[in-house]
Scaffold this motif. Sequence first.
Motif, PDB file in Angstrom:
ATOM      1  N   ILE A  27      81.121  22.553  19.951  1.00 14.87           N
ATOM      2  CA  ILE A  27      80.647  23.540  20.923  1.00 14.87           C
ATOM      3  C   ILE A  27      81.828  24.067  21.749  1.00 14.87           C
ATOM      4  N   ARG A  36      65.717  21.170  16.972  1.00 13.74           N
ATOM      5  CA  ARG A  36      65.722  22.597  16.602  1.00 13.74           C
ATOM      6  C   ARG A  36      64.356  23.013  16.072  1.00 13.74           C
ATOM      7  N   GLY A  76      75.349  22.323  17.457  1.00 16.66           N
ATOM      8  CA  GLY A  76      75.110  23.640  16.837  1.00 16.66           C
ATOM      9  C   GLY A  76      74.586  24.617  17.871  1.00 16.66           C
ATOM     10  N   ASP A  77      73.409  25.219  17.587  1.00 15.10           N
ATOM     11  CA  ASP A  77      72.884  26.238  18.497  1.00 15.10           C
ATOM     12  C   ASP A  77      71.699  25.730  19.337  1.00 15.10           C
ATOM     13  N   TYR A 116      75.085  22.890  27.165  1.00 18.02           N
ATOM     14  CA  TYR A 116      75.430  23.561  25.905  1.00 18.02           C
ATOM     15  C   TYR A 116      74.348  24.573  25.522  1.00 18.02           C
ATOM     16  N   ASN A 117      74.776  25.746  25.110  1.00 18.73           N
ATOM     17  CA  ASN A 117      73.869  26.784  24.573  1.00 18.73           C
ATOM     18  C   ASN A 117      72.833  27.264  25.591  1.00 18.73           C
ATOM     19  N   ARG A 169      70.942  30.392  24.621  1.00 17.40           N
ATOM     20  CA  ARG A 169      70.016  30.370  23.483  1.00 17.40           C
ATOM     21  C   ARG A 169      68.558  30.238  23.906  1.00 17.40           C
TER      22      ARG A 169
END
Length: 432
Positions: free
Chosen positions: A92, A201, A231-232, A258-259, A262
């Motif tokens: 990340i 996810r 990841g995302d 993180y993210n 998103r």
Amino acid sequence: MRTNILHPGADKLRYETRQIVEMGNRIAALGTPIGWENIGDPIAKSEQVPGWIKDFVREEEGENSTYGYSPTKGLDATREYIANERNLEGGIQITAEDILFFNGLGDAITNIYSNLHPQARIIGPNPAYPTHSSAEAAHSDSEHITYKLNPNKGWEPDLEELETKIEANPDIVGILIINPDNPTGFVYPQETLLKMVDIARRYGLMVISDEIYSNLSYEGSGMKKLGSVIGDVPGIAMRGISKEFPWPGSRCGWLEFYNRDRDESFDRYARSITEAKMLEVCSTTLPQKVLPRVMGDSRYYPYLAERTAKYAKKSKLACEILLKVPEMQMNEARGAFYITAVFAEGALTNQQKLPVSNEAQAIIEPYLADAKLDQRFVYYLLASKGICVVPLSSGFNSTLNGFRFTLLEADETKFENTMTTIAEAIKEYLAS
Ligand SMILES: Cc1ncc(COP(=O)(O)O)c(C=O)c1O
């Protein structure tokens, strides 16, 4: 009070690892020397902070600016240092704006749960580290929801159970990972982490990873931080210096988001935690000033490697000695400085005993009636042998019977003797 002043979740706040200290102090007052194998403070177990780290602290302490407030989120230079360190790991990519400092990770833990919608739940590992499980239970006024770490599979999480529980309960919004884990010393393999991120996810969840021990993972453990597998998916990593430097009294820990881009509600949630921090002003300034100097020093990682090699050696020794008792089950620790021993099912009864003095019996007696089977063993071990460990059931909300102890004892001969005494005590207790 004319109306009830108690928060509905007040009864959910328990911390057996501290409560057992009270009992230990009373036993000590009888003249029994106590081996405190329960509390995870390296300083209390006589670990020495290297002189060069103390020099940095002294130098920063001499600066007038150290005595001021720091910015709410934390010192810019320190947050930039951490973001850069993370980005160099190649997973990340974050900026200083994704980092938020707290007065210790304990403070950060309180904040992540208290700012969560009361209906939203975080599922965490079992055995459960009580600061997380109590705060999560208190925020929702319900029992903490957990997934099992399986002692028969080296403490690997039961991912089937995790997914089944997530599928059945739409209130679960996040998966908590403690990596390396307290109390088991388990380090999640990369493949397991990727599967957990994949579950998050698929169900639209966030992943929270408490990584306070991440720089204390042992050689060959394969430790991967959340940032390298996320990841995302929205995620929060939690770090601190209490165990690493070690400097638990600094009260210095931080969150890495993180993210945020998103997911709108994750971004709003992260912002609400920052806004709550604004009301509190800021976190401790001195340790933040010292942090980049220490972590950026070429002596830092060799110093950590030296420490973890000692923990790994003691973990092996503990397994060698305790696994000679056929009723015990253990897995070597792969990180942090704890290890957990589990009793085989059916090994414990509520009739077993160790020989104790009348005075010591009087201290533990009031607790025995309600004690779970492993608590009972732990109280007898303390009263009879003066060794203080933490029961798995009451200390870590576990359905397993066992106990956690630390690998912090600096004197290896003393550690070996303690392990032998525990092994002998278990045999004597089971045969009684
Ligand atoms: C897994 C874990 N997280 C967080 C903490 C709290 O650390 P701090 O001293 O930063 O509050 C501890 C302390 O034992 C811990 O074991």
